[in-house]
Design a protein around this motif. Structure first.
Motif, short mmCIF file in Angstrom:
data_model
loop_
_atom_site.label_atom_id
_atom_site.label_comp_id
_atom_site.label_asym_id
_atom_site.label_seq_id
_atom_site.Cartn_x
_atom_site.Cartn_y
_atom_site.Cartn_z
N PRO A 54 0.82 -1.22 0.00
CA PRO A 54 0.00 0.00 0.00
C PRO A 54 0.85 1.26 0.00
CG PRO A 54 0.07 -0.94 2.19
CD PRO A 54 0.75 -1.93 1.27
N ASP A 55 0.24 2.34 -0.45
CA ASP A 55 0.95 3.60 -0.53
C ASP A 55 -0.05 4.75 -0.45
OD1 ASP A 55 2.49 5.81 -1.14
OD2 ASP A 55 3.61 4.82 -2.73
N PRO A 56 0.09 5.65 0.52
CA PRO A 56 -0.83 6.79 0.63
C PRO A 56 -0.83 7.68 -0.60
CG PRO A 56 0.43 6.54 2.65
CD PRO A 56 1.04 5.62 1.64
N GLU A 57 0.24 7.63 -1.40
CA GLU A 57 0.29 8.46 -2.59
C GLU A 57 -0.61 7.93 -3.71
OE1 GLU A 57 4.22 9.15 -3.93
OE2 GLU A 57 4.83 10.27 -2.15
N ARG A 58 -1.14 6.71 -3.51
CA ARG A 58 -1.99 6.13 -4.56
C ARG A 58 -3.37 5.76 -4.02
NH1 ARG A 58 0.17 4.55 -9.22
NH2 ARG A 58 -1.11 2.68 -9.37
N HIS A 59 -3.48 4.75 -3.21
CA HIS A 59 -4.79 4.25 -2.84
C HIS A 59 -5.08 4.27 -1.34
CE1 HIS A 59 -4.86 3.00 -6.98
NE2 HIS A 59 -3.84 2.17 -6.79
N LEU A 60 -4.09 4.44 -0.52
CA LEU A 60 -4.29 4.39 0.93
C LEU A 60 -4.66 5.79 1.42
CD1 LEU A 60 -4.02 1.98 2.88
CD2 LEU A 60 -1.78 2.84 3.50
N LEU A 61 -5.91 6.19 1.20
CA LEU A 61 -6.33 7.57 1.42
C LEU A 61 -6.26 7.98 2.89
CD1 LEU A 61 -9.41 7.73 -0.98
CD2 LEU A 61 -7.02 8.30 -1.44
N SER A 72 8.47 6.53 12.42
CA SER A 72 8.34 6.32 10.98
C SER A 72 7.16 5.39 10.71
CB SER A 72 9.63 5.74 10.40
OG SER A 72 9.97 4.51 11.05
N LYS A 73 6.54 5.55 9.54
CA LYS A 73 5.35 4.79 9.22
C LYS A 73 5.47 4.13 7.86
CE LYS A 73 2.35 7.93 11.84
NZ LYS A 73 1.18 8.85 11.78
N GLY A 74 4.90 2.94 7.78
CA GLY A 74 4.77 2.24 6.52
C GLY A 74 6.10 1.96 5.84
N TYR A 75 6.25 2.49 4.65
CA TYR A 75 7.45 2.32 3.83
C TYR A 75 8.01 3.70 3.51
CZ TYR A 75 5.81 -2.47 3.19
OH TYR A 75 5.40 -3.76 3.40
N PRO A 76 8.71 4.32 4.45
CA PRO A 76 9.15 5.71 4.26
C PRO A 76 10.12 5.87 3.09
CG PRO A 76 9.36 5.03 6.56
CD PRO A 76 9.10 3.79 5.76
N GLN A 77 9.91 6.87 2.29
CA GLN A 77 10.83 7.17 1.20
C GLN A 77 12.16 7.70 1.75
OE1 GLN A 77 9.04 9.65 -1.79
NE2 GLN A 77 7.24 8.33 -2.03
N VAL A 156 18.44 -9.65 2.26
CA VAL A 156 17.30 -9.97 3.11
C VAL A 156 16.92 -8.77 3.97
CG1 VAL A 156 16.57 -11.33 5.12
CG2 VAL A 156 17.62 -12.47 3.16
N ALA A 157 17.94 -8.00 4.38
CA ALA A 157 17.69 -6.83 5.22
C ALA A 157 17.00 -5.71 4.45
CB ALA A 157 19.00 -6.33 5.82
N VAL A 158 17.42 -5.44 3.21
CA VAL A 158 16.89 -4.28 2.49
C VAL A 158 15.63 -4.58 1.69
CG1 VAL A 158 19.19 -3.27 2.29
CG2 VAL A 158 18.30 -4.66 0.40
N GLN A 159 15.28 -5.86 1.51
CA GLN A 159 14.13 -6.17 0.66
C GLN A 159 12.80 -5.72 1.27
OE1 GLN A 159 11.66 -8.75 1.34
NE2 GLN A 159 12.49 -9.04 3.37
N ARG A 160 12.81 -5.22 2.49
CA ARG A 160 11.60 -4.65 3.09
C ARG A 160 11.63 -3.12 3.07
NH1 ARG A 160 8.66 -1.70 5.26
NH2 ARG A 160 7.06 -2.06 6.84
N SER A 161 12.72 -2.54 2.63
CA SER A 161 12.93 -1.11 2.83
C SER A 161 12.54 -0.23 1.66
CB SER A 161 14.42 -0.85 3.16
OG SER A 161 14.80 -1.57 4.31
N GLY A 162 12.38 -0.79 0.47
CA GLY A 162 12.03 0.02 -0.69
C GLY A 162 10.62 0.59 -0.59
N PRO A 163 10.34 1.67 -1.31
CA PRO A 163 9.03 2.34 -1.20
C PRO A 163 7.92 1.68 -2.00
CG PRO A 163 10.45 3.55 -2.69
CD PRO A 163 11.29 2.45 -2.12
N THR A 164 8.22 0.68 -2.85
CA THR A 164 7.17 0.00 -3.60
C THR A 164 7.42 -1.50 -3.58
OG1 THR A 164 8.21 -0.13 -5.81
CG2 THR A 164 7.16 1.96 -5.20
N ASN A 165 6.34 -2.25 -3.78
CA ASN A 165 6.45 -3.70 -3.82
C ASN A 165 7.28 -4.16 -5.01
OD1 ASN A 165 5.43 -6.36 -2.72
ND2 ASN A 165 4.75 -6.52 -4.83
#
Length: 372
Positions: A54-61, A72-77, A156-165
């Motif tokens: 999910p991403d507030p910039e698209r569908h997570l209103l 920090s929240k979600g997947y911070p840029q 394995v450490a960074v695969q959760r850190s990117g801003p998109t799936n």
């Protein structure tokens, strides 16, 4: 006989206010339409990976619905210094998703197993020279630690850190490649130990921990594991360490000289790692190309990548140069270390030039520093 009473039930009244009543241009479409496909039609890869995160910039209103103790929240840029006008523009050119991960890795494992079974039947290990047997037990075995370190403690450490799936999915596959290849090398090591007398299957541990030639590689890997910025870790691993150290060892040394020393098996195992890197490099170049070509942030991103080059090229060149004694260990010495290193440096310069980055000065400076 008593008459049965007639019972009545309310009947539904349709008012065109129910769900599905609205007619719009794609009402009859059976395809997803909440994102713009890269090509004319959406691929299966896009359907199963796009917007899964999910991403507030698209569908997570309502904004991020979860966060961390530090605020920090979600997947911070902000988890990387690089910036993008649209992180969702990235597509993995390998189109990796669950099915491809299992299919591709299963094919690799099956091929390696068949090759090793053929080697056992042909008693191929008995054809190795004593010097080459020692080289494999110490150095080929030691390389599994580099793969394991990068796979487990970097990707394995960074695969959760990117801003998109889409980005995280590609890095997760990268992690799977590294861990599977480390396992390939470990199982190969055990297979040789069972078939070849006097082969020390545990020698690689001491080599990785204490052998001077390997301490540069070990330091390089461990320093990357400490990087907090996920994009810098990816850049340092796939665009600096791998061309200057990984390919130098796997392709420009082991795969080049194994056959001259009576070994036709090890190149097939190492070749699996090289194929993994080819796939991982493909998505890495696509991602950083997108970032340096960004209309708003491209210039700043390119300047930051140049800073990262200054930081990581000397580290990897030092690691590469400390491997030099390995070139003199086999009996059949068909390559000079400097020739192999020159090829690795040319490859690095070409890769970075494709991103609009100049690596010549950094590589020359690193070489001079190492020579001193």
């Amino acid at each position: 006989m008593a008459e049965t009473a007639t019972r009545s039930f309310p009947k539904p009244q349709f008012t065109d206010a129910e769900a599905g009543a609205l007619v719009f241009p794609s009402s009859t479409s059976r395809a997803f339409s909440y994102y713009k496909p890269q090509k004319m039609r959406a691929t299966m890869y896009e359907d199963v990976t796009f917007d899964v995160q999910p991403d507030p910039e698209r569908h997570l209103l309502q904004g991020w619905i979860y966060g961390f103790a530090d605020g920090s929240k979600g997947y911070p840029q902000e988890w990387t210094q690089l910036r993008s006008g649209d992180w969702h523009a990235f597509r993995d050119p390998n189109e990796e998703w669950e099915q491809t991960i299992y299919r591709n890795n299963a094919n690799v494992v099956r091929q390696i197993q068949q090759n090793l079974e053929g080697a056992r039947k042909a008693d191929a290990y008995a054809q190795w020279t004593p010097a080459w047997s020692r080289f494999v037990e110490r150095n080929v075995g030691a390389w599994m630690h580099a793969e394991q370190g990068l796979g487990m403690h970097v990707f394995v450490a960074v695969q959760r850190s990117g801003p998109t799936n889409m980005i995280n999915n590609a890095m997760a596959v990268n992690a799977a490649h590294k861990l599977r290849f480390a396992q390939d090398l470990a199982l190969y090591n055990l297979d040789i130990e069972e078939q070849l007398a006097h082969f020390d299957g545990s020698a690689h541990r001491e080599v990785w921990q204490t052998e001077p030639s390997w301490q540069g590689v070990r330091e390089n890997v461990e320093r990357i594991t400490a990087v907090q910025d996920w994009a810098e870790a990816l850049f340092a691993a796939n665009l600096v360490f791998e061309p200057l150290v990984g390919e130098l060892f796997r392709s420009h040394l082991v795969m080049q000289i194994a056959a001259r020393n009576g070994d036709f098996t090890t190149p097939t195992v190492m070749g699996a790692g090289e194929n993994d890197y080819d796939r991982d490099l493909r998505y890495t170049r696509a991602l950083f190309s997108m970032l340096v070509e960004d209309e708003t942030h491209g210039a700043a991103n390119r300047a930051l990548l140049q800073e990262w080059l200054e930081r990581w090229v000397p580290v990897s060149l030092e690691a590469a140069r400390r491997l030099q004694p390995l070139w003199s260990q086999p009996e059949e010495k068909v390559l000079r270390f400097e020739d192999s290193l020159d090829r690795a440096k040319e490859r690095e310069v070409a890769l970075l030039a494709g991103l609009g980055l100049g690596a010549d000065a950094h590589i020359a400076a690193g070489s001079e520093g190492s020579a001193k």
